[in-house]
Design a protein around this motif. Structure first.
Motif, mmCIF file in Angstrom:
data_model
loop_
_atom_site.group_PDB
_atom_site.id
_atom_site.type_symbol
_atom_site.label_atom_id
_atom_site.label_comp_id
_atom_site.label_asym_id
_atom_site.label_seq_id
_atom_site.Cartn_x
_atom_site.Cartn_y
_atom_site.Cartn_z
ATOM 1 N N ARG A 65 0.856 -1.186 0.000
ATOM 2 C CA ARG A 65 0.000 0.000 0.000
ATOM 3 C C ARG A 65 0.890 1.233 0.000
ATOM 4 O O ARG A 65 1.992 1.205 0.541
ATOM 5 N N LYS A 66 0.389 2.314 -0.596
ATOM 6 C CA LYS A 66 1.120 3.585 -0.626
ATOM 7 C C LYS A 66 0.166 4.700 -0.217
ATOM 8 O O LYS A 66 -1.024 4.636 -0.506
ATOM 9 N N LYS A 67 0.720 5.716 0.457
ATOM 10 C CA LYS A 67 -0.129 6.813 0.918
ATOM 11 C C LYS A 67 0.633 8.134 0.874
ATOM 12 O O LYS A 67 1.730 8.232 1.403
ATOM 13 N N VAL A 68 0.028 9.134 0.234
ATOM 14 C CA VAL A 68 0.525 10.503 0.283
ATOM 15 C C VAL A 68 -0.130 11.144 1.502
ATOM 16 O O VAL A 68 -1.328 11.005 1.721
ATOM 17 N N GLY A 69 0.660 11.848 2.325
ATOM 18 C CA GLY A 69 0.129 12.470 3.534
ATOM 19 C C GLY A 69 -0.356 11.440 4.537
ATOM 20 O O GLY A 69 -1.513 11.471 4.956
ATOM 21 N N PRO A 70 0.517 10.519 4.938
ATOM 22 C CA PRO A 70 0.071 9.464 5.864
ATOM 23 C C PRO A 70 -0.197 10.008 7.272
ATOM 24 O O PRO A 70 0.428 10.973 7.705
ATOM 25 N N ASP A 71 -1.161 9.388 7.938
ATOM 26 C CA ASP A 71 -1.311 9.644 9.360
ATOM 27 C C ASP A 71 -0.545 8.543 10.085
ATOM 28 O O ASP A 71 -0.114 7.573 9.456
ATOM 29 N N TRP A 72 -0.342 8.702 11.371
ATOM 30 C CA TRP A 72 0.500 7.752 12.093
ATOM 31 C C TRP A 72 -0.134 7.371 13.423
ATOM 32 O O TRP A 72 -0.551 8.228 14.199
ATOM 33 N N THR A 73 -0.209 6.080 13.656
ATOM 34 C CA THR A 73 -0.662 5.548 14.937
ATOM 35 C C THR A 73 0.493 4.743 15.513
ATOM 36 O O THR A 73 0.914 3.747 14.915
ATOM 37 N N PRO A 74 1.030 5.142 16.658
ATOM 38 C CA PRO A 74 2.143 4.384 17.239
ATOM 39 C C PRO A 74 1.701 2.990 17.662
ATOM 40 O O PRO A 74 0.528 2.760 17.945
ATOM 41 N N THR A 75 2.647 2.082 17.675
ATOM 42 C CA THR A 75 2.373 0.718 18.128
ATOM 43 C C THR A 75 2.123 0.742 19.642
ATOM 44 O O THR A 75 2.503 1.700 20.327
ATOM 45 N N PRO A 76 1.495 -0.306 20.191
ATOM 46 C CA PRO A 76 1.321 -0.356 21.649
ATOM 47 C C PRO A 76 2.646 -0.211 22.404
ATOM 48 O O PRO A 76 2.708 0.454 23.437
ATOM 49 N N SER A 77 3.718 -0.797 21.874
ATOM 50 C CA SER A 77 5.034 -0.689 22.508
ATOM 51 C C SER A 77 5.516 0.761 22.530
ATOM 52 O O SER A 77 6.067 1.230 23.518
ATOM 53 N N GLN A 78 5.328 1.488 21.439
ATOM 54 C CA GLN A 78 5.743 2.893 21.372
ATOM 55 C C GLN A 78 4.911 3.752 22.327
ATOM 56 O O GLN A 78 5.439 4.653 22.971
ATOM 57 N N LYS A 79 3.621 3.457 22.424
ATOM 58 C CA LYS A 79 2.768 4.195 23.363
ATOM 59 C C LYS A 79 3.252 3.984 24.791
ATOM 60 O O LYS A 79 3.328 4.923 25.575
ATOM 61 N N GLU A 80 3.601 2.750 25.099
ATOM 62 C CA GLU A 80 4.059 2.417 26.451
ATOM 63 C C GLU A 80 5.421 3.051 26.758
ATOM 64 O O GLU A 80 5.622 3.638 27.811
ATOM 65 N N ARG A 81 6.369 2.915 25.821
ATOM 66 C CA ARG A 81 7.727 3.411 26.061
ATOM 67 C C ARG A 81 7.845 4.925 26.014
ATOM 68 O O ARG A 81 8.590 5.515 26.784
#
Length: 180
Positions: free
Chosen positions: A95-111
């Motif tokens: 998949r490809k996206k111009v202007g992507p949004d970003w949702t951090p992984t559960p690990s990134q949210k925790e850390r």
């Protein structure tokens, strides 16, 4: 006697100043050249398919070849900050996206306490993103140009925004990708 020492001191100082920039750059250039490894797609694939990418995490460079091999391009990258975060092997762009949004992984949210980020200049995915067959792994841009050439990501391969925009246009869905 002091007049001769003065001339010698001025001469030595001038030589030191003129040689200084070359000496300061020499270790940097050697280090960069010695870390770069040339890749050949034939060492990794039987054919080029619709296009081919090899992301070399040791050299911190992404190699691109078009479907007939007539176009080979190199892009400097950021790479995962540790081997534990680095996924290696074969995948493809799904998949490809111009202007992507970003949702951090559960690990990134925790850390880090990171939260969802809409498209825009603060978004860590930059202006374009190409999603790989592995969940949460992408080839994407970055607004933080200090990251390029460094071990700085949580698993993704990052490029300057201008480079990901160019690569985005070259890579169709199905482009084969190998991370080494």
């Amino acid at each position: 006697m002091s007049r001769q020492m003065g001339r010698r001191a001025v001469l030595l100082a001038g030589l030191a100043l003129s040689a200084g920039p070359a000496l300061a750059q020499a270790p940097y250039a050697r280090r960069n050249i010695s870390s770069f490894t040339v890749q050949d797609w034939r060492d990794h694939y039987d054919g080029l398919g619709v296009a081919t990418i090899i992301a070399d995490t040791a050299s911190r460079v992404l190699h691109f070849w078009n479907s007939d091999g007539s176009d080979h391009r190199l892009y400097p990258t950021s790479v995962p900050r540790s081997d534990e975060l680095t996924r290696r092997g074969y995948t493809e762009i799904i998949r490809k996206k111009v202007g992507p949004d970003w949702t951090p992984t559960p690990s990134q949210k925790e850390r880090f306490g990171w939260q969802y980020m809409p498209p825009g200049p603060a978004n860590p995915l930059g202006t374009h993103a190409m999603y790989l067959g592995w969940p949460a792994y992408l080839v994407h841009g970055t607004h933080d140009t200090r990251k390029i050439g460094r071990r700085s990501s949580d698993g993704c391969i990052g490029l300057y925004n201008a480079h990901i925009e160019e690569l985005f246009g070259l890579c169709p869905i199905g482009t084969q990708v190998k991370v080494i």
